[in-house]
Design a protein around this motif. Sequence first.
Motif, mmCIF file in Angstrom:
data_model
loop_
_atom_site.group_PDB
_atom_site.id
_atom_site.type_symbol
_atom_site.label_atom_id
_atom_site.label_comp_id
_atom_site.label_asym_id
_atom_site.label_seq_id
_atom_site.Cartn_x
_atom_site.Cartn_y
_atom_site.Cartn_z
ATOM 1 N N ARG A 1 -4.704 0.734 -8.700
ATOM 2 C CA ARG A 1 -4.790 1.738 -7.639
ATOM 3 C C ARG A 1 -3.905 1.389 -6.447
ATOM 4 O O ARG A 1 -3.260 2.254 -5.860
ATOM 5 C CB ARG A 1 -6.248 1.824 -7.175
ATOM 6 C CG ARG A 1 -6.770 3.215 -7.344
ATOM 7 C CD ARG A 1 -8.176 3.356 -6.838
ATOM 8 N NE ARG A 1 -8.221 4.499 -5.964
ATOM 9 C CZ ARG A 1 -8.537 4.455 -4.698
ATOM 10 N NH1 ARG A 1 -8.860 3.334 -4.135
ATOM 11 N NH2 ARG A 1 -8.532 5.547 -3.971
ATOM 12 N N LEU B 1 -0.283 2.009 -7.166
ATOM 13 C CA LEU B 1 -0.027 3.455 -7.233
ATOM 14 C C LEU B 1 -0.048 4.089 -5.844
ATOM 15 O O LEU B 1 0.863 4.846 -5.478
ATOM 16 C CB LEU B 1 -1.081 4.127 -8.117
ATOM 17 C CG LEU B 1 -0.824 4.059 -9.614
ATOM 18 C CD1 LEU B 1 -2.038 4.564 -10.390
ATOM 19 C CD2 LEU B 1 0.402 4.892 -9.998
ATOM 20 N N LEU B 2 -1.078 3.757 -5.049
ATOM 21 C CA LEU B 2 -1.165 4.331 -3.696
ATOM 22 C C LEU B 2 0.060 3.940 -2.876
ATOM 23 O O LEU B 2 0.630 4.746 -2.151
ATOM 24 C CB LEU B 2 -2.429 3.824 -2.995
ATOM 25 C CG LEU B 2 -3.740 4.487 -3.414
ATOM 26 C CD1 LEU B 2 -4.920 3.595 -3.064
ATOM 27 C CD2 LEU B 2 -3.899 5.853 -2.758
ATOM 28 N N MET C 1 7.782 9.483 -7.198
ATOM 29 C CA MET C 1 7.144 10.509 -8.027
ATOM 30 C C MET C 1 7.304 10.103 -9.493
ATOM 31 O O MET C 1 8.062 9.198 -9.805
ATOM 32 C CB MET C 1 7.826 11.867 -7.817
ATOM 33 C CG MET C 1 7.870 12.354 -6.383
ATOM 34 S SD MET C 1 6.246 12.763 -5.713
ATOM 35 C CE MET C 1 5.901 14.312 -6.527
ATOM 36 N N LEU D 1 -1.979 -4.389 4.287
ATOM 37 C CA LEU D 1 -2.110 -3.256 5.215
ATOM 38 C C LEU D 1 -1.522 -3.565 6.592
ATOM 39 O O LEU D 1 -1.967 -3.038 7.596
ATOM 40 C CB LEU D 1 -3.576 -2.793 5.331
ATOM 41 C CG LEU D 1 -4.088 -2.045 4.091
ATOM 42 C CD1 LEU D 1 -5.574 -1.740 4.213
ATOM 43 C CD2 LEU D 1 -3.296 -0.759 3.871
ATOM 44 N N ARG E 1 3.377 5.648 -4.213
ATOM 45 C CA ARG E 1 3.316 7.075 -3.876
ATOM 46 C C ARG E 1 3.586 7.280 -2.395
ATOM 47 O O ARG E 1 4.288 8.190 -2.008
ATOM 48 C CB ARG E 1 1.945 7.646 -4.225
ATOM 49 C CG ARG E 1 1.688 7.784 -5.696
ATOM 50 C CD ARG E 1 2.586 8.825 -6.280
ATOM 51 N NE ARG E 1 2.160 9.235 -7.596
ATOM 52 C CZ ARG E 1 2.712 10.236 -8.260
ATOM 53 N NH1 ARG E 1 3.703 10.919 -7.737
ATOM 54 N NH2 ARG E 1 2.298 10.552 -9.458
ATOM 55 N N SER E 2 2.982 6.401 -1.562
ATOM 56 C CA SER E 2 3.166 6.584 -0.116
ATOM 57 C C SER E 2 4.620 6.333 0.272
ATOM 58 O O SER E 2 5.080 6.814 1.302
ATOM 59 C CB SER E 2 2.234 5.670 0.681
ATOM 60 O OG SER E 2 2.782 4.382 0.767
ATOM 61 N N GLU E 3 5.336 5.592 -0.571
ATOM 62 C CA GLU E 3 6.766 5.372 -0.322
ATOM 63 C C GLU E 3 7.605 6.529 -0.865
ATOM 64 O O GLU E 3 8.832 6.456 -0.857
ATOM 65 C CB GLU E 3 7.219 4.055 -0.961
ATOM 66 C CG GLU E 3 6.655 2.817 -0.286
ATOM 67 C CD GLU E 3 7.052 2.717 1.178
ATOM 68 O OE1 GLU E 3 8.237 2.920 1.489
ATOM 69 O OE2 GLU E 3 6.166 2.472 2.015
ATOM 70 N N GLY E 4 6.943 7.533 -1.395
ATOM 71 C CA GLY E 4 7.672 8.742 -1.828
ATOM 72 C C GLY E 4 8.058 8.744 -3.300
ATOM 73 O O GLY E 4 8.814 9.606 -3.732
ATOM 74 N N ARG F 1 -1.786 2.057 -14.936
ATOM 75 C CA ARG F 1 -2.496 3.267 -14.524
ATOM 76 C C ARG F 1 -3.736 2.948 -13.697
ATOM 77 O O ARG F 1 -4.174 3.744 -12.895
ATOM 78 C CB ARG F 1 -2.910 4.012 -15.786
ATOM 79 C CG ARG F 1 -2.672 5.478 -15.735
ATOM 80 C CD ARG F 1 -3.160 6.095 -17.016
ATOM 81 N NE ARG F 1 -2.148 6.045 -18.052
ATOM 82 C CZ ARG F 1 -2.417 6.192 -19.351
ATOM 83 N NH1 ARG F 1 -3.648 6.369 -19.767
ATOM 84 N NH2 ARG F 1 -1.448 6.149 -20.238
#
Lengths: 140, 161
Positions: free
Chosen positions: B137, B140-141, B149, B105, B144-147, B134
């Motif tokens: 977490r 995945l987070l 899909m 972080l 996803r935050s890097e865009g 899957r």
Amino acid sequence: MKLQISSRLAIFALLQLAAEPDRQLSVAGIGEKYGISSHHLAKVMHVLARAGLVRSVRGAHGGHQFCGNARRTTLLDVIELYENIGADVFPSVGDRTSEGRALREVLGEIDDIARATLGSITIATMLKLVERRRASGRRT
Amino acid sequence: MKASTAEAVTCALSVRRAAKTDIPQVIALDERVTGLAKSAYWHDAFERFGQRGLHERFFLVAEAAEAEPGPRMLGFIVGEVRVWEFGSEPCGWVLALSVEPRARLHGIGQALFAAISSEFKQAGVGKMRTMVARDNRLHLLFFRSEGMMAGPYIQLEKEID
Ligand SMILES: CC(C)(COP(=O)(O)OP(=O)(O)OC[C@H]1O[C@@H](n2cnc3c(N)ncnc32)[C@H](O)[C@@H]1OP(=O)(O)O)[C@@H](O)C(=O)NCCC(=O)NCCS
């Protein structure tokens, strides 16, 4: 996949409020954009307030303000305030047959993917996505 | 690696290609994160991604500035350009990404991701892809935050009879 209307409204309201966390928006103001009655939206906002995601501010310029953590609140966190995603725990017709178990296994795959997807997208990530859609809309 | 990539850093951090001497730290970090020591795997991965075909294979590490206390190697990312698998256009694959738990972080994952993105771009590909458990977490987070899909492929598997 389809979400209940309350979940959709909650996500829209949070996106609008989290985009401008210093601003207070009235229920009527939020409802207008999506063509929803203030009555329905007020109930939705009440649940969000209880979950600590928004607070209501009194006064002439009062309204609702975002007070959650947009980088740590996922779509799944929000949706689960209103409905269960893929939690098909109730017995269903044919469940005990091999066919029923096979069907449950296939549907379970879809539920798992839906939960993993919704649980990995935060309000902050959604705001980036909205911005990208807006920018690509401007280009076309 | 070009300077542009090495500059994809926060002030106290640099991202560079892995050297053979980094591999023990990679193994130790991976063991801390996954609970499994995979020494042979990482030595082999270094040979494949850190020593051969370097124009399309990347094994990068994030390193703290010398003055910083604690371990210097703070994370790594591995990837390669793959072409025409199942008809896919050339695409940059991220095969592994891990950041030291105590240093998370603070943008290290982002710096590694930015560095490999720019390497892929220089290698001539315009899309990148990865495969994530899957239930992971954090991965995945992060992706996803890097865009990132969902892509057009579905991963399937079966027990071999
Ligand atoms: C995924 C991982 C690489 C992220 O590294 P990191 O250095 O902590 O990531 P960054 O600080 O660059 O974070 C970038 C963004 O990712 C998202 N993110 C990362 N960790 C998150 C967390 N715990 N919760 C929510 N979002 C998170 C956030 O959007 C974050 O941006 P923000 O801090 O502005 O909110 C790291 O958590 C990790 O190594 N996890 C374990 C991976 C693993 O299982 N490896 C073994 C198999 S290879």
